[in-house]
Write a protein that holds these residues in place. Structure first.
Motif, PDB file in Angstrom:
ATOM      1  N   GLN A  80       5.555 -27.638  54.475  1.00 41.12           N
ATOM      2  CA  GLN A  80       4.481 -28.543  54.071  1.00 41.12           C
ATOM      3  C   GLN A  80       4.627 -29.907  54.727  1.00 41.12           C
ATOM      4  O   GLN A  80       3.629 -30.551  55.067  1.00 41.12           O
ATOM      5  N   ALA A  81       5.872 -30.357  54.901  1.00 35.62           N
ATOM      6  CA  ALA A  81       6.103 -31.639  55.579  1.00 35.62           C
ATOM      7  C   ALA A  81       5.587 -31.581  57.015  1.00 35.62           C
ATOM      8  O   ALA A  81       4.931 -32.520  57.495  1.00 35.62           O
ATOM      9  N   ALA A  82       5.839 -30.448  57.687  1.00 38.88           N
ATOM     10  CA  ALA A  82       5.343 -30.280  59.056  1.00 38.88           C
ATOM     11  C   ALA A  82       3.821 -30.256  59.078  1.00 38.88           C
ATOM     12  O   ALA A  82       3.187 -30.828  59.977  1.00 38.88           O
ATOM     13  N   ASP A  83       3.220 -29.615  58.067  1.00 40.03           N
ATOM     14  CA  ASP A  83       1.765 -29.566  57.993  1.00 40.03           C
ATOM     15  C   ASP A  83       1.171 -30.950  57.773  1.00 40.03           C
ATOM     16  O   ASP A  83       0.132 -31.299  58.345  1.00 40.03           O
ATOM     17  N   GLU A  84       1.826 -31.753  56.919  1.00 39.08           N
ATOM     18  CA  GLU A  84       1.337 -33.104  56.644  1.00 39.08           C
ATOM     19  C   GLU A  84       1.405 -33.957  57.913  1.00 39.08           C
ATOM     20  O   GLU A  84       0.496 -34.745  58.197  1.00 39.08           O
ATOM     21  N   GLY A  90      -4.636 -34.891  63.094  1.00 35.85           N
ATOM     22  CA  GLY A  90      -5.939 -34.245  63.054  1.00 35.85           C
ATOM     23  C   GLY A  90      -5.887 -32.749  63.251  1.00 35.85           C
ATOM     24  O   GLY A  90      -6.901 -32.126  63.556  1.00 35.85           O
ATOM     25  N   VAL A  91      -4.703 -32.142  63.096  1.00 36.74           N
ATOM     26  CA  VAL A  91      -4.536 -30.693  63.302  1.00 36.74           C
ATOM     27  C   VAL A  91      -4.296 -30.021  61.960  1.00 36.74           C
ATOM     28  O   VAL A  91      -3.427 -30.441  61.198  1.00 36.74           O
ATOM     29  N   THR A  92      -5.083 -28.978  61.658  1.00 37.08           N
ATOM     30  CA  THR A  92      -4.854 -28.174  60.461  1.00 37.08           C
ATOM     31  C   THR A  92      -3.928 -27.026  60.835  1.00 37.08           C
ATOM     32  O   THR A  92      -4.267 -26.205  61.684  1.00 37.08           O
ATOM     33  N   SER A  93      -2.750 -26.997  60.218  1.00 35.52           N
ATOM     34  CA  SER A  93      -1.767 -25.972  60.561  1.00 35.52           C
ATOM     35  C   SER A  93      -1.071 -25.496  59.298  1.00 35.52           C
ATOM     36  O   SER A  93      -1.361 -25.957  58.195  1.00 35.52           O
ATOM     37  N   GLY A  94      -0.128 -24.565  59.472  1.00 34.37           N
ATOM     38  CA  GLY A  94       0.630 -24.055  58.340  1.00 34.37           C
ATOM     39  C   GLY A  94       0.216 -22.646  57.989  1.00 34.37           C
ATOM     40  O   GLY A  94      -0.605 -22.019  58.649  1.00 34.37           O
ATOM     41  N   THR A  95       0.804 -22.138  56.920  1.00 35.35           N
ATOM     42  CA  THR A  95       0.533 -20.782  56.452  1.00 35.35           C
ATOM     43  C   THR A  95      -0.415 -20.821  55.265  1.00 35.35           C
ATOM     44  O   THR A  95      -0.124 -21.467  54.253  1.00 35.35           O
ATOM     45  N   LEU A  96      -1.537 -20.151  55.405  1.00 37.18           N
ATOM     46  CA  LEU A  96      -2.496 -20.032  54.311  1.00 37.18           C
ATOM     47  C   LEU A  96      -2.060 -18.848  53.450  1.00 37.18           C
ATOM     48  O   LEU A  96      -2.214 -17.694  53.839  1.00 37.18           O
ATOM     49  N   ARG A  97      -1.504 -19.137  52.287  1.00 40.15           N
ATOM     50  CA  ARG A  97      -1.013 -18.098  51.374  1.00 40.15           C
ATOM     51  C   ARG A  97      -2.093 -17.856  50.320  1.00 40.15           C
ATOM     52  O   ARG A  97      -2.315 -18.688  49.445  1.00 40.15           O
ATOM     53  N   ILE A  98      -2.734 -16.721  50.441  1.00 40.79           N
ATOM     54  CA  ILE A  98      -3.878 -16.448  49.578  1.00 40.79           C
ATOM     55  C   ILE A  98      -3.766 -15.059  48.975  1.00 40.79           C
ATOM     56  O   ILE A  98      -3.288 -14.126  49.621  1.00 40.79           O
ATOM     57  N   PRO A 281      -1.016 -27.143  49.591  1.00 35.72           N
ATOM     58  CA  PRO A 281      -0.867 -27.596  50.977  1.00 35.72           C
ATOM     59  C   PRO A 281      -2.217 -27.946  51.599  1.00 35.72           C
ATOM     60  O   PRO A 281      -3.263 -27.490  51.141  1.00 35.72           O
ATOM     61  N   LYS A 282      -2.160 -28.727  52.658  1.00 34.56           N
ATOM     62  CA  LYS A 282      -3.375 -29.155  53.353  1.00 34.56           C
ATOM     63  C   LYS A 282      -4.204 -27.956  53.818  1.00 34.56           C
ATOM     64  O   LYS A 282      -5.435 -27.961  53.728  1.00 34.56           O
ATOM     65  N   VAL A 283      -3.549 -26.926  54.333  1.00 29.22           N
ATOM     66  CA  VAL A 283      -4.284 -25.783  54.867  1.00 29.22           C
ATOM     67  C   VAL A 283      -5.016 -25.049  53.747  1.00 29.22           C
ATOM     68  O   VAL A 283      -6.148 -24.581  53.932  1.00 29.22           O
ATOM     69  N   ALA A 284      -4.395 -24.955  52.563  1.00 24.59           N
ATOM     70  CA  ALA A 284      -5.052 -24.300  51.433  1.00 24.59           C
ATOM     71  C   ALA A 284      -6.235 -25.130  50.947  1.00 24.59           C
ATOM     72  O   ALA A 284      -7.295 -24.590  50.623  1.00 24.59           O
TER      73      ALA A 284
END
Length: 315
Positions: A80-84, A90-98, A281-284
């Motif tokens: 999450q720190a890397a995603d932030e 301006g990049v949306t990244s990370g794992t979307l856990r759904i 998280p930002k991606v979620a």
């Protein structure tokens, strides 16, 4: 306790997940001895045995369970720190856990495809199960977002409606009821009704239909799989009450048709939700905003593409 490395924490969480050193090694793209070394080093750091061999499987000790839980949280926070940081660029990244209930699995591709194509740095972890399984995954924080029809009462969630959920009685085109101009619930009662397990959204909806009409709810078979119901119904073994989304391919292939009943389709809401007690998280958050804004249009478009003339959700 001396500092542990992320690699050691990853090794433990993957061994816990797969109950196997070899499968954990495959997931990490390293050798089995490398994973075993990471586990031994972590045990030396903690001063406690973390795993034990049971038959052919590797299981966690009580200490291993504790370490695995904290390891997952630490690794998730780091991600999450890397995603932030990426979001600051301006990049949306990370794992979307759904997680999604099984009826919604046919709904997800038209939502996930445009979202992920526009965000190539997003990875996807999708889990599909029955309602109880998805609620448990959300409660254990193993997913960030859940998609289902009804908000669970047992959890504090922030939920939002994003699309309508059409459900209808379906049968084989050759079923005798298809010759009727108008089918009534009394006709369904004698037509070998196949339903999902108790607690599922479609089961709750069909029970409500019978209750509101003053009929006792009688069914021929309870089936825990949409695919099994579709196959049985298309073979002429009865009538099903199902999500129209789940039958799109069968409608297109001419294997199933909607019975001509007054009031079809029955409509409910699709909801996207997350735990109210946990920041997501930002991606979620980005995906949640995306489906709230575009979900209804994307769902309608997909449904119309597969089945011209099928009952479809309204705005």
């Amino acid at each position: 306790m001396y500092h542990a490395s992320f690699r050691q924490l990853q090794a433990l969480t993957l061994v816990a997940q797969h109950e196997s050193v070899s499968r954990a090694a495959d997931a990490l793209h390293v050798t089995q001895p490398a994973v075993s070394l990471q586990l031994r080093t972590l045990e030396e750091i903690t001063g406690m045995a973390l795993t034990r061999k049971v038959g052919r499987n590797i299981q966690l000790t009580a200490a291993g369970e504790v370490m695995a839980q904290f390891s997952e949280r630490i690794l998730r926070l780091w991600e999450q720190a890397a995603d932030e940081l990426a979001a600051l660029k301006g990049v949306t990244s990370g794992t979307l856990r759904i997680g999604a209930v099984t009826t919604a699995e046919h709904l997800l591709p038209p939502l996930l495809v445009p979202f992920t194509l526009a965000r190539p740095d997003v990875r996807l972890k999708l889990q599909v199960g029955n309602r109880v399984e998805i609620i448990n995954l959300l409660a254990r924080n193993e997913i960030d977002l859940a998609i289902m029809g009804t908000v669970p009462r047992e959890l504090r969630t922030n939920a939002a409606r994003f699309a309508r959920h059409p459900m209808a009685f379906v049968a084989s085109p050759n079923h005798p009821l298809m010759t009727k101009t108008r089918v009534a619930l009394s006709d369904i009662m004698g037509a070998s009704l196949l339903v999902r397990e108790r607690g599922s959204g479609t089961r709750t909806a069909v029970e409500r239909l019978f209750k509101e009409a003053g009929h006792s709810f009688n069914f021929a078979s309870e089936v825990s799989s949409n695919e099994a119901i579709k196959r049985m119904v298309s073979a002429g073994l009865g009538v099903g009450f199902m999500s129209v989304h789940a039958c799109a391919l069968e409608f297109e292939a001419g294997l199933l048709k909607v019975l001509p009943m007054q009031g079809d389709p029955v409509e409910a809401d699709w909801q996207v939700m997350h735990l109210a007690t946990h920041p997501i998280p930002k991606v979620a958050a980005a995906f949640q905003d995306f489906v709230i804004e575009h979900g209804q249009d994307l769902v309608r478009r997909e449904l119309e593409r597969f089945y011209k003339g099928a009952p479809h959700p309204r705005k």
